[in-house]
Design a protein around this motif. Structure first.
Motif, short mmCIF file in Angstrom:
data_model
loop_
_atom_site.label_atom_id
_atom_site.label_comp_id
_atom_site.label_asym_id
_atom_site.label_seq_id
_atom_site.Cartn_x
_atom_site.Cartn_y
_atom_site.Cartn_z
N ARG A 85 13.77 12.27 -4.21
CA ARG A 85 14.92 11.37 -4.08
C ARG A 85 14.70 10.08 -4.88
O ARG A 85 13.60 9.77 -5.31
N GLU A 86 15.78 9.33 -5.03
CA GLU A 86 15.73 8.09 -5.79
C GLU A 86 14.90 7.04 -5.05
O GLU A 86 15.00 6.89 -3.83
N LEU A 87 14.08 6.34 -5.79
CA LEU A 87 13.19 5.33 -5.22
C LEU A 87 14.00 4.18 -4.61
O LEU A 87 14.96 3.70 -5.20
N ALA A 88 13.59 3.77 -3.40
CA ALA A 88 14.23 2.65 -2.71
C ALA A 88 13.21 1.54 -2.49
O ALA A 88 12.01 1.79 -2.46
N LEU A 89 13.71 0.32 -2.33
CA LEU A 89 12.83 -0.82 -2.11
C LEU A 89 11.96 -0.62 -0.88
O LEU A 89 10.79 -1.00 -0.86
N GLU A 90 12.50 0.02 0.15
CA GLU A 90 11.73 0.30 1.37
C GLU A 90 10.49 1.13 1.05
O GLU A 90 9.43 0.92 1.63
N ASP A 91 10.62 2.09 0.14
CA ASP A 91 9.48 2.93 -0.25
C ASP A 91 8.40 2.09 -0.91
O ASP A 91 7.21 2.25 -0.63
N VAL A 92 8.82 1.20 -1.79
CA VAL A 92 7.88 0.34 -2.50
C VAL A 92 7.20 -0.62 -1.52
O VAL A 92 5.98 -0.81 -1.56
N ASP A 93 7.99 -1.20 -0.62
CA ASP A 93 7.43 -2.13 0.37
C ASP A 93 6.42 -1.43 1.28
O ASP A 93 5.37 -1.98 1.60
N ARG A 94 6.75 -0.22 1.69
CA ARG A 94 5.86 0.57 2.55
C ARG A 94 4.52 0.81 1.84
O ARG A 94 3.46 0.64 2.44
N HIS A 95 4.59 1.20 0.59
CA HIS A 95 3.38 1.46 -0.20
C HIS A 95 2.55 0.19 -0.36
O HIS A 95 1.33 0.20 -0.18
N MET A 96 3.23 -0.89 -0.65
CA MET A 96 2.54 -2.16 -0.86
C MET A 96 1.88 -2.65 0.43
O MET A 96 0.71 -3.06 0.42
N LEU A 97 2.61 -2.61 1.52
CA LEU A 97 2.07 -3.08 2.80
C LEU A 97 0.86 -2.27 3.23
O LEU A 97 -0.19 -2.83 3.58
N SER A 98 0.98 -0.95 3.20
CA SER A 98 -0.15 -0.12 3.64
C SER A 98 -1.32 -0.22 2.66
O SER A 98 -2.47 -0.25 3.08
N GLY A 99 -1.04 -0.34 1.37
CA GLY A 99 -2.12 -0.49 0.39
C GLY A 99 -2.87 -1.79 0.54
O GLY A 99 -4.10 -1.84 0.45
N HIS A 100 -2.14 -2.88 0.80
CA HIS A 100 -2.80 -4.17 0.97
C HIS A 100 -3.57 -4.23 2.28
O HIS A 100 -4.68 -4.79 2.33
N TYR A 101 -3.03 -3.66 3.34
CA TYR A 101 -3.79 -3.60 4.60
C TYR A 101 -5.06 -2.77 4.43
O TYR A 101 -6.13 -3.15 4.90
N LEU A 102 -4.92 -1.62 3.78
CA LEU A 102 -6.09 -0.76 3.57
C LEU A 102 -7.13 -1.47 2.71
O LEU A 102 -8.33 -1.41 3.01
N SER A 103 -6.68 -2.18 1.71
CA SER A 103 -7.59 -2.95 0.86
C SER A 103 -8.37 -3.98 1.67
O SER A 103 -9.59 -4.12 1.53
N GLU A 104 -7.66 -4.70 2.54
CA GLU A 104 -8.32 -5.70 3.39
C GLU A 104 -9.30 -5.04 4.35
O GLU A 104 -10.36 -5.60 4.64
N CYS A 105 -8.96 -3.88 4.83
CA CYS A 105 -9.85 -3.16 5.74
C CYS A 105 -11.13 -2.75 5.00
O CYS A 105 -12.24 -2.91 5.52
N PHE A 106 -10.99 -2.25 3.78
CA PHE A 106 -12.17 -1.92 2.98
C PHE A 106 -13.01 -3.17 2.72
O PHE A 106 -14.24 -3.11 2.74
N ALA A 107 -12.36 -4.30 2.50
CA ALA A 107 -13.09 -5.55 2.30
C ALA A 107 -13.92 -5.89 3.53
O ALA A 107 -15.08 -6.29 3.42
N ARG A 108 -13.32 -5.73 4.71
CA ARG A 108 -14.04 -6.03 5.96
C ARG A 108 -15.22 -5.09 6.16
O ARG A 108 -16.19 -5.44 6.81
N CYS A 109 -15.11 -3.88 5.60
CA CYS A 109 -16.21 -2.91 5.69
C CYS A 109 -17.23 -3.08 4.56
O CYS A 109 -18.22 -2.35 4.50
N GLY A 110 -16.99 -4.04 3.67
CA GLY A 110 -17.93 -4.34 2.60
C GLY A 110 -17.84 -3.41 1.39
O GLY A 110 -18.76 -3.36 0.59
#
Length: 159
Positions: free
Chosen positions: A64-89
């Motif tokens: 389907r056609e890309l929506a802003l919600e899809d991009v926001d979802r990807h960005m939010l989960s990616g940034h949270y996961l990144s921060e989690c990896f940072a906390r794990c060193g």
């Protein structure tokens, strides 16, 4: 870029069949991941946030056609996961997540989606996250090309 897998093939197939189920799972897993993150319970946080990030990538690559919600979802989960990896060193996986999010944003701008979707703030936030990562590591020079290309694409889409 390396590929990180959190979902088994069976779950990947199930989630690709139904957009509604995928969205619901993303919401549930994101809530559980944020809760585990807030409790500093890193292993469950990594699992939930990793599943969210992988699921958001699947949803972006759908038919389907890309929506802003899809991009926001990807960005939010990616940034949270990144921060989690940072906390794990694990700076390598932290960087991987940040770059994966930014790459996807720039890809959308290159494909002309920037003219249809308001991605300016997403790109700016992503650049801020990358700048913090590279500044903290004393490696700002490694970010210069990415910053120039990001600004060039933003100008071409939002002049």
């Amino acid at each position: 870029m390396m590929s990180i897998r959190f979902l088994c093939e069976s779950h990947r197939q199930q989630l690709q069949r139904s957009e509604a189920v995928a969205s619901q799972r993303w919401e549930e897993w994101m809530e559980a991941g944020r809760e585990a993150y807030a409790q500093r319970d890193w292993v469950p946080a990594l699992r939930y946030l990793g599943c969210c990030f992988e699921l958001s990538e699947l949803m972006l690559s759908g038919e389907r056609e890309l929506a802003l919600e899809d991009v926001d979802r990807h960005m939010l989960s990616g940034h949270y996961l990144s921060e989690c990896f940072a906390r794990c060193g694990d700076q390598s996986l932290q960087q991987h997540c940040l770059l994966a999010v930014h790459h996807r944003l720039l890809q959308a701008l290159r494909n002309g989606l920037g003219r249809r979707l308001p991605l300016y703030k997403n790109v700016e936030i992503s650049l801020q996250m990358l700048e913090r990562f590279y500044r903290d590591g004393g490696r700002m020079d490694e970010l210069a090309h990415c910053q120039r290309e990001s600004r060039r694409l933003l100008r071409s889409c939002y002049h």
